[in-house]
Design an enzyme around this catalytic site. Structure first.
Site, PDB file in Angstrom:
ATOM      1  N   TYR A  14       0.797  -1.226   0.000  1.00 47.07           N
ATOM      2  CA  TYR A  14       0.000   0.000   0.000  1.00 47.07           C
ATOM      3  C   TYR A  14       0.834   1.283   0.000  1.00 47.07           C
ATOM      4  CZ  TYR A  14      -4.322  -2.668   0.756  1.00 47.07           C
ATOM      5  OH  TYR A  14      -5.390  -3.509   0.633  1.00 47.07           O
ATOM      6  N   LYS A  54       2.890 -14.578   4.676  1.00 48.74           N
ATOM      7  CA  LYS A  54       2.985 -15.429   3.482  1.00 48.74           C
ATOM      8  C   LYS A  54       4.465 -15.658   3.153  1.00 48.74           C
ATOM      9  CE  LYS A  54       0.806 -17.672   0.236  1.00 48.74           C
ATOM     10  NZ  LYS A  54      -0.200 -18.734   0.465  1.00 48.74           N
ATOM     11  N   ASP A 100      -5.849  -5.280   5.992  1.00 45.15           N
ATOM     12  CA  ASP A 100      -7.011  -4.619   5.400  1.00 45.15           C
ATOM     13  C   ASP A 100      -8.095  -5.652   5.117  1.00 45.15           C
ATOM     14  OD1 ASP A 100      -8.639  -2.757   4.204  1.00 45.15           O
ATOM     15  OD2 ASP A 100      -7.531  -2.705   2.317  1.00 45.15           O
ATOM     16  N   ASP A 150      -3.493 -17.336   4.276  1.00 46.16           N
ATOM     17  CA  ASP A 150      -4.710 -17.927   3.695  1.00 46.16           C
ATOM     18  C   ASP A 150      -5.321 -18.960   4.647  1.00 46.16           C
ATOM     19  OD1 ASP A 150      -2.311 -19.160   3.143  1.00 46.16           O
ATOM     20  OD2 ASP A 150      -2.881 -19.888   1.176  1.00 46.16           O
TER      21      ASP A 150
HETATM   22 MG    MG Z   1     -10.299  -1.533   4.213  1.00 47.06          MG
END
Ligand code: MG
Ligand code: NAI
Length: 338
Positions: free
Chosen positions: A123, A175, A233, A209
């Protein structure tokens, strides 16, 4: 002396849920003074910038902010005012509790907290197109940034949060099996920090995951979760889904210099001005704010009152299956205060 906080009502339903929240804070006797400031579309219209300097100055002075949702004006030069505020004040820890308030959902008695790294990862938005064979957008590339500094402070924040709130366990989701460098570094640093808390707070690391699946199958095995920006997020919204959706989810964005507490839903233009918005998300965020400024008792009283109203089920806003207005719901919470 009362603590002064910056209040940004925001756009759309923002002013409605902010008014409701401030009324409840006042009724509960919160020892706060409100410094009202503009941001977002409201600021653009009145002050011709979506993030006025006087708003930033107010935050620098007060260091604590209560913020309604902001509509990001298109073409303002900011990707998002929310992102700009997080960057300006280096609000590196996004704290998202998910707790059952209303019975009858998918699960009962959920009580989880997700701590999301708020400044790094994918991000950061370092992206570009790659042209090939006459196509200027034949491919696109994005860079994931993980620093030892950033990973360390977020994992440490999670452990300190767990200690402060009497939590038993921290789960680090990652991950590293695929992203061996970026996620590998995050995991490596996380394990180092965890070692310092051995015997105090339980620790586990899990692949992201598998964590997502386990959260749905058996959320009770988790307690505090910590992860990088994008994973956080996604999973924080998933966790909000476990307890009835974004309308019941509060958030805090915490930095060393400032802390901003906000509703996680948007400005809901479809219902703005109709007086039917649910103020719960902002109210719960205000309770986190009260905890932050050491008025935890007032926060607890408000949470109890809110829970009473939601559990009784007689006064609910339309999004949670009732027909009450924002004002009626607010009055009911005030009546339920001890
Ligand atoms: Mg969000
Ligand atoms: P939204 O969260 O505003 O609305 C989604 C749906 O949920 C709508 O049907 C809305 O009526 C409902 N809803 C949301 N909050 C509610 C509440 N408190 N009570 C009752 N119903 C509620 O998401 P949307 O429509 O995608 O975004 C609208 C605007 O909000 C956009 O400009 C977006 O950029 C902005 N936004 C701002 C955020 C923030 O400031 N933190 C977060 C998300 C979106």
């Amino acid at each position: 002396m009362a603590r002064t906080i910056t209040v940004i009502p925001g756009d759309g339903i923002g002013p409605e849920v902010t008014e409701a929240t401030l009324r409840i804070l006042e009724a509960a006797g919160a020892d706060l003074e409100f410094d009202h400031r503009l941001a977002g579309v409201a600021a653009l219209e009145q002050l011709r910038t979506p993030l006025p300097e006087e708003t930033l100055d107010s935050i620098r002075r007060n260091r604590v902010v209560l913020k309604g949702p902001l509509t990001t004006p298109v073409g303002s030069g900011f990707r998002s005012i929310n992102v700009a505020l997080r960057k300006e004040f280096d609000l590196y820890a996004n704290v998202r509790p998910a707790r059952t308030l209303m019975p009858g959902g998918r699960y009962e008695d959920i009580d989880l907290v997700l701590i999301r790294e708020n400044t790094e990862g994918l991000y950061v938005g370092v992206e570009h197109y790659i042209g090939m064979e006459g196509d200027p957008r034949a491919a696109a590339e994005s860079v994931m940034i993980v620093t030892r500094f950033g990973a360390e402070r977020i994992v440490r924040y999670a452990f300190e949060y767990a200690k402060r709130h009497g939590r038993r366990k921290v789960t680090l989701a990652h991950k590293a099996n695929i992203l061996k460098y970026t996620q590998g570094l995050f995991l490596e640093v996380g394990r180092e920090v965890a070692a310092e808390y051995e015997g105090e707070i339980e620790f586990e690391d899990r692949i992201i995951d598998a964590t997502a699946m386990a959260l749905v199958l058996d959320p009770y095995q988790f307690d505090v979760l910590v992860m990088e920006n994008m994973f956080g997020d996604i999973l924080s919204d998933q966790m909000a889904g476990l307890v009835g959706g974004l309308g019941f989810a509060p958030a805090g964005n915490i930095g060393r210099e400032a802390a901003m507490f906000e509703a996680v839903h948007g400005s809901a233009p479809d219902i703005a001005g109709k007086g039917v918005a649910n103020p719960t998300s902002l109210l719960l965020s205000a309770c986190m704010l009260l905890d932050h400024v050491e008025q935890a008792e007032t926060a607890a009283r408000i949470r109890t009152a809110l829970e009473r109203v939601l559990r009784a089920g007689e006064v609910r806003t339309p999004d949670s299956g009732g027909s009450a207005t924002t004002a009626e719901f607010t009055d009911a919470v005030i009546r339920a205060l001890d």
